[in-house]
Design an enzyme around this catalytic site. Structure first.
Site, PDB file in Angstrom:
ATOM      1  N   ARG A 191       2.705   6.697   7.156  1.00 53.96           N
ATOM      2  CA  ARG A 191       4.188   7.452   6.650  1.00 53.96           C
ATOM      3  C   ARG A 191       3.741   8.876   6.319  1.00 53.96           C
ATOM      4  NH1 ARG A 191       4.778   4.034   1.376  1.00 53.96           N
ATOM      5  NH2 ARG A 191       4.146   5.509  -0.236  1.00 53.96           N
ATOM      6  N   TRP A 234      -2.521   7.999   3.641  1.00 51.12           N
ATOM      7  CA  TRP A 234      -3.312   7.027   4.108  1.00 51.12           C
ATOM      8  C   TRP A 234      -4.251   6.624   2.874  1.00 51.12           C
ATOM      9  CZ3 TRP A 234      -5.871  11.353   7.676  1.00 51.12           C
ATOM     10  CH2 TRP A 234      -6.501  12.386   7.004  1.00 51.12           C
ATOM     11  N   ASP A 281       8.958   0.510   0.831  1.00 50.73           N
ATOM     12  CA  ASP A 281       8.229   0.190   2.094  1.00 50.73           C
ATOM     13  C   ASP A 281       8.478  -1.252   2.310  1.00 50.73           C
ATOM     14  OD1 ASP A 281       6.928  -1.565   0.306  1.00 50.73           O
ATOM     15  OD2 ASP A 281       5.439   0.099  -0.175  1.00 50.73           O
TER      16      ASP A 281
END
Length: 480
Positions: A168, A181, A276
Site C-alpha cells: 500500500r 514495506w 487493512d
C-alpha cells in the site's frame, strides 16, 4: 492464453459477460471502495467504473480477483496446481532448494519460454503527478488516499533479480508518497542491500494496470532469489514483455501508468492509519518516502484498485490461488505433505491446515517446523497437522481430528519470540510474537506409550445392503 495487458483481459471478460460497467458517478473518497467490497462479498464479476468524479479521462478497475473463479479467469485455467507441476517436470534431479532447482533448469534450457522479452512500450512520457491518479480513500479513518493495487518494482543491487510486490502506498503530494514495506519484505531487503553499498537513494518504479497474471504474481510469496518476472512468465505460460527505464529497472511494456523515482533509505515518514485486511485500522508507523522523478502513461488510462477489510475479499481469493499453485513447490520441500488449506477467514498468515502421510513418531512436529521455514508460510500463527485421510478443506473433519487425536499437553507446541505478520496487532511486540503448532495426527506407540485404538468400521456386506435400502428411501422421499 496469456493476456497482453489489462485492456485485453477486460475485453475478454466483457465478451464473456463477466465485466460489470458502472456508469453512475462515483467518488474515490470511500464510494468506490465500499462498492468494491460489497461486490466481492457477493461474488460479483469485476467492476469497471467509467464515471469517476473529478477524473474524466480515467477508468477504474476493481474486483478482478472476485473469487477463486476470478483466478481461473486471469490464468486461463482451473488446474492451478498443474501450472507449477508442468514447470517442475522440467527437472530431472531434486536439488536441495527451489532456487537450486530453477538454476539447474536455467543452465539446461535457459528458461527461454518464461524469461522476459524486450518490447517497445505502449506508454509514453507524461506530466502525470501522484495526485493526478484516482487513488482511493478506503475507510473513513484512513490517513488519506492510497494506491491499493499498484506494483512496486525493485532490483537487487547484487544479483540483478527484479522483485514486483503489492505494497500500500500513501500519497502525500504531487511527487511524494510513503511505501508500506515491512522489514522482511523483498523491497525492504533490497533497500538495505543498497544501503550496505553506501547507496541511500534506492531506484524503484511504481506501476499500475498490467495483465492481471502479473498483478497476481506481485501479490504472491515467490521464494526470495527467484525473479518475479520469471515467475510471472510461468504463470502466463510465456515471458512478460518489458522495457528498461533509465534507472535500469525493467517494467511491463504495456503498463497503464509508470512512476519512476527513488526511495531515500534515510528519510522515513509517519504512515497510516489504514484499514487493512485484518478488519482493523493499522496504527501509525514510520516507512520510507518515495520521490517521483519521471512519469509515463498510456492515453485514457485505466487504474487498478482493490479494497481490503474483513475477509473474504480479493486478498483472500489471491491467497487461495497461491495455496493451490504453490502446493507442488511446497511438496518438493516437505515430501510427506499431501494437501494444505489456508482458510479465507484465516487472513492468509493466520491459520494453515496441512495433511501429511505419517510414517514415524514425531513426524507431524517435524513437518510443522519445515513449513515455518518456508517463505510466507513462515508467518503462519496457527499450524494444524492432520493425517492424509483427513480432508483439510472440510473444517468438520479437521475439528473431529482435533477433538479425538490431540492431547493439549503432548501435541501442542508453542514457539516464542519469532517473526510474525507486522500487521498482527494481537502480538505484544510486532513483528515478534508467538506461534502454535497442533499435531492432530494418529499417534504411534512411542508418542503415547500405548497402542492407538482401532477405529470402528462397518461390515462390508451389511454396509452394501444398508446403502441400497437408504437409496430406495431417498428416491421415495426426495425432499427429506
Amino acid at each position: 492464453m496469456a493476456f497482453a495487458d489489462l485492456r485485453e483481459y477486460l475485453s475478454y471478460m466483457n465478451k464473456n459477460n463477466k465485466l460489470i460497467e458502472i456508469d453512475s458517478e462515483v467518488s474515490t473518497d470511500l464510494e468506490i471502495a465500499e462498492i468494491t467490497r460489497r461486490a466481492t462479498y457477493n461474488r460479483l464479476y469485476p467492476l469497471l467504473f467509467t464515471n469517476v468524479k473529478g477524473y474524466p479521462n480515467w477508468k477504474v478497475v476493481s474486483n478482478i480477483f472476485y473469487s477463486i473463479k476470478g483466478i481461473y479467469d486471469v490464468l486461463q485455467t482451473n488446474d492451478l496446481e498443474g501450472i507449477s507441476k508442468r514447470f517442475l517436470e522440467g527437472f530431472s534431479e531434486m536439488p536441495v532448494t527451489i532456487i537450486d532447482k530453477v538454476r539447474s533448469l536455467r543452465d539446461v534450457l535457459k528458461l527461454g519460454k518464461f524469461t522476459p522479452r524486450a518490447k517497445k512500450p505502449s506508454f509514453k512520457e507524461s506530466n502525470l503527478k501522484l495526485t493526478d491518479v484516482p487513488s482511493l480513500k478506503t475507510w473513513p479513518k484512513d490517513a488519506g488516499r492510497f494506491f491499493t493495487f499498484s506494483i512496486t518494482i525493485t532490483k537487487d543491487p547484487e544479483s540483478g533479480v527484479h522483485n514486483l510486490s503489492v505494497y500500500r502506498i500513501q500519497v502525500l503530494d504531487e511527487e511524494r508518497a510513503i511505501i508500506h514495506w515491512q522489514a522482511f519484505k523483498r523491497g525492504s531487503i533490497a533497500a538495505m542491500r543498497y544501503k550496505e553499498k553506501g547507496i541511500t537513494k534506492v531506484p524503484i518504479v511504481i506501476i499500475n494496470g498490467v495483465d492481471p497474471a502479473i498483478a497476481f504474481t506481485a501479490a504472491s510469496p515467490v521464494p526470495v532469489g527467484l525473479d518475479k518476472y520469471l515467475f510471472a512468465g510461468i504463470m502466463r505460460g510465456e515471458g512478460v514483455e518489458v522495457t528498461e527505464l533509465d534507472n535500469g529497472i525493467m517494467v511491463p511494456a504495456n503498463a497503464e501508468t509508470v512512476f519512476e523515482g527513488y526511495v531515500d533509505v534515510n528519510e522515513v515518514r509517519e504512515e497510516g492509519p489504514f484499514g487493512d485486511h485484518l478488519g482493523y485500522y493499522t496504527p501509525k508507523d514510520y516507512f520510507p518516502t518515495f520521490h517521483l522523478t519521471k512519469s509515463f502513461s498510456r492515453d485514457n488510462p485505466y487504474f487498478h484498485v482493490t479494497s481490503v477489510g474483513r475477509p473474504p475479499l480479493e486478498d483472500a481469493w489471491i491467497g487461495k490461488g497461491v495455496e493451490r499453485i504453490f502446493l507442488p513447490f511446497t511438496k518438493m520441500i516437505v515430501p510427506e505433505l499431501v494437501d494444505m488449506n489456508l482458510p479465507e477467514y484465516g487472513v492468509f498468515t493466520g491459520v494453515g491446515i496441512f495433511s501429511i502421510k505419517k510414517y514415524y513418531p514425531g513426524q507431524a512436529k517435524r513437518a510443522m517446523m519445515a513449513i515455518w521455514g518456508l517463505g510466507q508460510l513462515s508467518l503462519l500463527k496457527f499450524i494444524i497437522i492432520v493425517d492424509a485421510d483427513v480432508n483439510v478443506h472440510d473444517l468438520n473433519e479437521v475439528v473431529f481430528a482435533l477433538s479425538t487425536r490431540v492431547d493439549p499437553q503432548r501435541d501442542v507446541m508453542i514457539v516464542n519470540s519469532v517473526l510474525t505478520d507486522s500487521l498482527d496487532f494481537s502480538t505484544p511486540s510486532p513483528p515478534l510474537g508467538s506461534k502454535i503448532g497442533i499435531d492432530a495426527t494418529r499417534k504411534f506407540k512411542e508418542e503415547t506409550g500405548r497402542e492407538w485404538p482401532e477405529e470402528v468400521a462397518s461390515d462390508p456386506s451389511v454396509a452394501k445392503k444398508a446403502e441400497e435400502i437408504i437409496s430406495q428411501i431417498k428416491s421415495r422421499y426426495p425432499h427429506v
